[in-house]
Write a protein that holds these residues in place. Structure first.
Motif, PDB file in Angstrom:
ATOM      1  N   ASP A 400       2.544 -26.884  22.053  1.00  0.00           N
ATOM      2  CA  ASP A 400       3.373 -27.794  22.826  1.00  0.00           C
ATOM      3  C   ASP A 400       4.669 -28.067  22.076  1.00  0.00           C
ATOM      4  N   GLY A 401       5.774 -27.989  22.802  1.00  0.00           N
ATOM      5  CA  GLY A 401       7.070 -28.166  22.192  1.00  0.00           C
ATOM      6  C   GLY A 401       7.631 -26.903  21.579  1.00  0.00           C
ATOM      7  N   GLY A 402       6.831 -25.817  21.556  1.00  0.00           N
ATOM      8  CA  GLY A 402       7.256 -24.572  20.930  1.00  0.00           C
ATOM      9  C   GLY A 402       8.027 -23.665  21.878  1.00  0.00           C
ATOM     10  N   ASP A 403       8.508 -22.562  21.346  1.00  0.00           N
ATOM     11  CA  ASP A 403       9.276 -21.579  22.104  1.00  0.00           C
ATOM     12  C   ASP A 403       8.340 -20.445  22.512  1.00  0.00           C
ATOM     13  N   PRO A 404       8.037 -20.308  23.817  1.00  0.00           N
ATOM     14  CA  PRO A 404       7.083 -19.274  24.227  1.00  0.00           C
ATOM     15  C   PRO A 404       7.593 -17.865  23.977  1.00  0.00           C
ATOM     16  N   VAL A 405       8.890 -17.658  24.106  1.00  0.00           N
ATOM     17  CA  VAL A 405       9.435 -16.321  23.881  1.00  0.00           C
ATOM     18  C   VAL A 405       9.225 -15.898  22.433  1.00  0.00           C
ATOM     19  N   GLN A 406       9.461 -16.821  21.513  1.00  0.00           N
ATOM     20  CA  GLN A 406       9.271 -16.521  20.096  1.00  0.00           C
ATOM     21  C   GLN A 406       7.796 -16.272  19.786  1.00  0.00           C
ATOM     22  N   ALA A 407       6.914 -17.086  20.388  1.00  0.00           N
ATOM     23  CA  ALA A 407       5.487 -16.939  20.114  1.00  0.00           C
ATOM     24  C   ALA A 407       4.935 -15.637  20.684  1.00  0.00           C
ATOM     25  N   LEU A 408       5.419 -15.238  21.855  1.00  0.00           N
ATOM     26  CA  LEU A 408       4.928 -14.009  22.475  1.00  0.00           C
ATOM     27  C   LEU A 408       5.524 -12.760  21.836  1.00  0.00           C
ATOM     28  N   HIS A 415       6.811 -10.297  30.635  1.00  0.00           N
ATOM     29  CA  HIS A 415       6.534 -11.457  31.481  1.00  0.00           C
ATOM     30  C   HIS A 415       7.706 -11.769  32.396  1.00  0.00           C
ATOM     31  N   ASP A 416       7.396 -12.385  33.530  1.00  0.00           N
ATOM     32  CA  ASP A 416       8.408 -12.791  34.493  1.00  0.00           C
ATOM     33  C   ASP A 416       9.306 -13.861  33.874  1.00  0.00           C
ATOM     34  N   ALA A 417      10.628 -13.647  33.950  1.00  0.00           N
ATOM     35  CA  ALA A 417      11.572 -14.568  33.308  1.00  0.00           C
ATOM     36  C   ALA A 417      11.490 -15.972  33.906  1.00  0.00           C
ATOM     37  N   LEU A 423       7.479 -22.186  31.711  1.00  0.00           N
ATOM     38  CA  LEU A 423       6.564 -22.446  30.604  1.00  0.00           C
ATOM     39  C   LEU A 423       7.277 -23.206  29.489  1.00  0.00           C
ATOM     40  N   ALA A 424       8.512 -22.822  29.183  1.00  0.00           N
ATOM     41  CA  ALA A 424       9.272 -23.548  28.163  1.00  0.00           C
ATOM     42  C   ALA A 424       9.461 -25.002  28.559  1.00  0.00           C
ATOM     43  N   GLN A 425       9.726 -25.245  29.853  1.00  0.00           N
ATOM     44  CA  GLN A 425       9.889 -26.621  30.340  1.00  0.00           C
ATOM     45  C   GLN A 425       8.574 -27.397  30.202  1.00  0.00           C
TER      46      GLN A 425
END
Length: 675
Positions: A400-408, A415-417, A423-425
């Motif tokens: 929570d609060g993290g960057d999904p793009v960085q984590a993935l 993934h769909d943009a 997800l980031a929101q």
């Protein structure tokens, strides 16, 4: 105020090409189109349709667009329709939808926001202090007028005022029941119910219309919801002067049994939570699998809401998310054999097919399976993309609060943009909630180590609902390791844990500087004995509870223990588009916090004081008290700053639960009016 040219807006929306705009402008310059506006000419030559024009006008004037399908379903109270003459509604397509009695703000549907003359006529006729405009297409408004305002010989609206007029001529000796329901949608539903049941009660949406139904010798019972008591207070004295036989009957709700009807969204949430509870209640071994199932379901549900899926699609996503990893749960996987071992989600489909689900779960899980196998790219079905992204995010340990793009990492490109942005929101919002729950410093995490799956599941659900970030440990050794790494807000542990029992866990925590301050709540089995309780308390446990335990008691004891931590001066800053004010206040009140919430970045800044979980004061511009709270609650733009201290005098004295319910109702009503 200058507006972007309509042709430019049509191009940006993809409604017209630049060449078509040039063609419309050339046509406007011709003698036959003298005085015609851009939109009229575009419709006349057939390059723009009615729906497209309404979209462009809504953007040009920054008004909310009401789609044709929503206009078709509108139910407007006769008292509201009667505010505007049938002539104006038919000739100028100006349809009143709702009147706020206190502020005299009239919501109005129009196809032409530039028809200033007609708009002024409506404002003068209704004595509205302000008009709140919504855009709809002309064709949809004409159909609405034909449905709601039938043409009569004299051209006036039929049915808008007839019932009130007829009521005046009723036998004054006949007892009369009046239901006052200011919510226009609820009033319309009550009228339909009255018609079906053959009742004789008069349903009134506008309190000002009640006086026409009263008489000096008439016996009248006037029913209203307690939630609207303050709204009706200004009218009571006049009603009593008019009708000596008036009897006021406040009720909690209007319904067939005297109890509130359960809204669809609450019923859905209940059954989904119950399904999750029953699915996980038998799992005491595969703790990682439990956590993945719960986390995937939470993320998928949040994404479905963030992306505004239809309720039936949200339900399908939630069920699919809950069952897509069911093969990892030991109890379910041992009960059934899937017939198609070659499919990744064979067991989930085997389980669900037995109950003939009303959603096409097979197609969703098959879609996720194809995405995982690389057989399809993103974008074909947003429901599949939500499931695929939620599942991937949980396995990539996105926080929570993290960057999904960085984590993935490199997988993010698959993934769909749109879903990644949502997800980031969602993660930003959940991160803010955890910060608020933690009081601006420390952690909101609570480690739970419990042997019995049913007890563990109940604690997970209740602590999660109370705003805690629940982390499950499978044994005492894992709980100790998690405590050292995470330094949680508190720990709940059974005394009889494998690998390291609860007392040994407590001793180890007290040996280390970074964990000795963590409150520990111990749970002992029924009949565990006084020695265990005494030993746990001697070693510094917050308390020792004997089964059966009530999750609410655990929540209360944890809050009390966490509240004794040194207070922090660390503030929390965010934007209302990430976390709404109602959600923020719910988190503060659930956690029993004391804080001041400052709202800025708006025309009139405001502030709300929360003290020990109760909302005690609010100010918004010149407004104070509950009026200020509700006006702030509907905001969707602006910034908030949370300071965990106490300042200012009280001007609100209601219970937080009821204040937030009313704030939530007004927020939802405001959103519905703008959709």
């Amino acid at each position: 105020m200058s507006h972007t040219p309509l042709g430019e807006i049509c191009v940006s929306l993809g409604l017209l090409t630049p060449a078509e705009v040039s063609g419309v402008l050339e046509r406007m310059a011709s003698p036959g189109c003298s005085g015609m506006r851009f939109g009229e000419v575009a419709l006349d030559i057939g390059v723009l349709d009615d729906a497209g024009l309404s979209r462009a006008l809504a953007q040009q004037f920054r008004l909310n667009l009401v789609p044709d399908d929503r206009v078709e379903k509108l139910q407007i109270a006769p008292e509201v329709l009667s505010l505007v003459s049938a002539g104006l509604m038919r000739e100028r397509l100006l349809i009143p939808t709702f009147l706020e009695p206190e502020k005299r703000v009239l919501s109005l549907l129009t196809a032409d926001p530039t028809d200033i003359t007609a708009l002024r006529q409506v404002q003068a006729a209704t004595q509205a202090s302000r008009l709140r405009l919504f855009i709809a297409s002309k064709s949809a408004l004409r159909r609405l007028v034909d449905r709601l305002v039938p043409q009569t010989a004299d051209g006036e609206a039929e049915g808008a005022t007839s019932r009130l007029a007829e009521q005046r001529d009723l036998d004054p000796d006949q007892p009369l029941s009046i239901l006052v329901e200011p919510d226009a949608g609820m009033a319309a539903a009550l009228r339909r119910l009255e018609a079906l049941e053959g009742g004789e009660a008069e349903v009134v949406a506008d309190p000002e219309a009640v006086a026409a139904l009263l008489g000096p010798d008439r016996q009248v019972r006037l029913f209203y919801r307690r939630a609207h008591a303050r709204q009706l207070d200004p009218f009571l004295a006049g009603w009593r002067r008019t009708c000596a036989g008036l009897r006021l009957c406040p009720v909690d709700a209007f319904g067939l049994t005297g109890r509130s009807a359960v809204p669809d969204d609450r019923a859905r949430a209940f059954f989904l939570q119950l399904t999750e509870f029953l699915l996980l209640a038998g799992e005491s071994r595969q703790m990682d699998a439990r956590a993945r199932v719960r986390r995937t379901t939470r993320l998928a549900n949040a994404l479905a809401e963030e992306m505004d899926l239809r309720p039936e699609d949200r339900d399908a996503v939630n069920i699919a998310a809950l069952f897509c990893d069911v093969d990892e749960l030991s109890l379910i996987s041992g009960m059934l054999d899937s017939r198609d071992e070659g499919r990744r989600f064979a067991l989930a489909m085997t389980v669900l097919r037995q109950f003939d689900p009303p959603w096409d779960i097979d197609s969703l899980l098959s879609g996720v399976e194809r995405r995982l196998a690389g057989q399809e790219g993103p974008g074909r079905d947003v429901r599949v993309e939500i499931l695929y992204t939620a599942r991937s995010a949980v396995r990539a340990a996105v926080v929570d609060g993290g960057d999904p793009v960085q984590a993935l990492g490199v997988e993010a490109a698959r993934h769909d943009a749109r879903v990644l942005r949502s997800l980031a929101q969602v993660l930003r919002r959940q991160g803010l909630r955890h910060q608020v729950a933690a009081g601006g410093g420390g952690s909101s995490a609570v480690i739970v180590a419990e042997r019995e799956a049913a007890v563990l599941t109940a604690l997970e659900a209740r602590l999660g609902a109370a705003g805690f970030d629940v982390i499950v440990a499978s044994d005492g050794e894992q709980a100790a390791q998690l405590a050292r790494n995470l330094v949680p807000a508190a720990i709940v542990a059974n005394l009889r844990l494998p690998r390291k029992d609860g007392l040994s866990l407590l001793l180890e925590l007290r040996r280390h500087d970074n964990t000795r301050h963590i409150p520990v709540l111990l749970i002992t089995d029924k009949g565990g004995g006084a020695k265990d309780v005494a030993r746990g308390l001697e070693l510094g446990a917050e308390d020792v509870l004997e089964k059966p335990i009530h999750p609410d008691v655990v929540v209360a004891k944890l809050r009390r223990a966490i509240a004794r931590r040194p207070t922090t001066t660390v503030g929390i800053t965010g934007v209302l588009s990430d976390l709404s004010l109602v959600d923020l206040l719910q988190t503060l009140t659930l956690g029993g916090k004391t804080a001041v919430v400052q709202v800025s970045g708006i025309a009139d800044p405001g502030a709300i004081q929360v003290r020990e979980g109760q909302i005690v004061a609010a100010q918004h511009g010149r407004r104070t008290g509950e009026e200020a709270l509700y006006s702030l609650a509907v905001l969707t733009e602006g910034r908030f700053d949370v300071r965990f201290d106490d300042s200012g005098a009280d001007n609100i004295h209601g219970q937080a639960e009821f204040l937030l319910l009313e704030a939530l109702r007004r927020r939802d009503e405001s959103r519905a009016a703008t959709e």
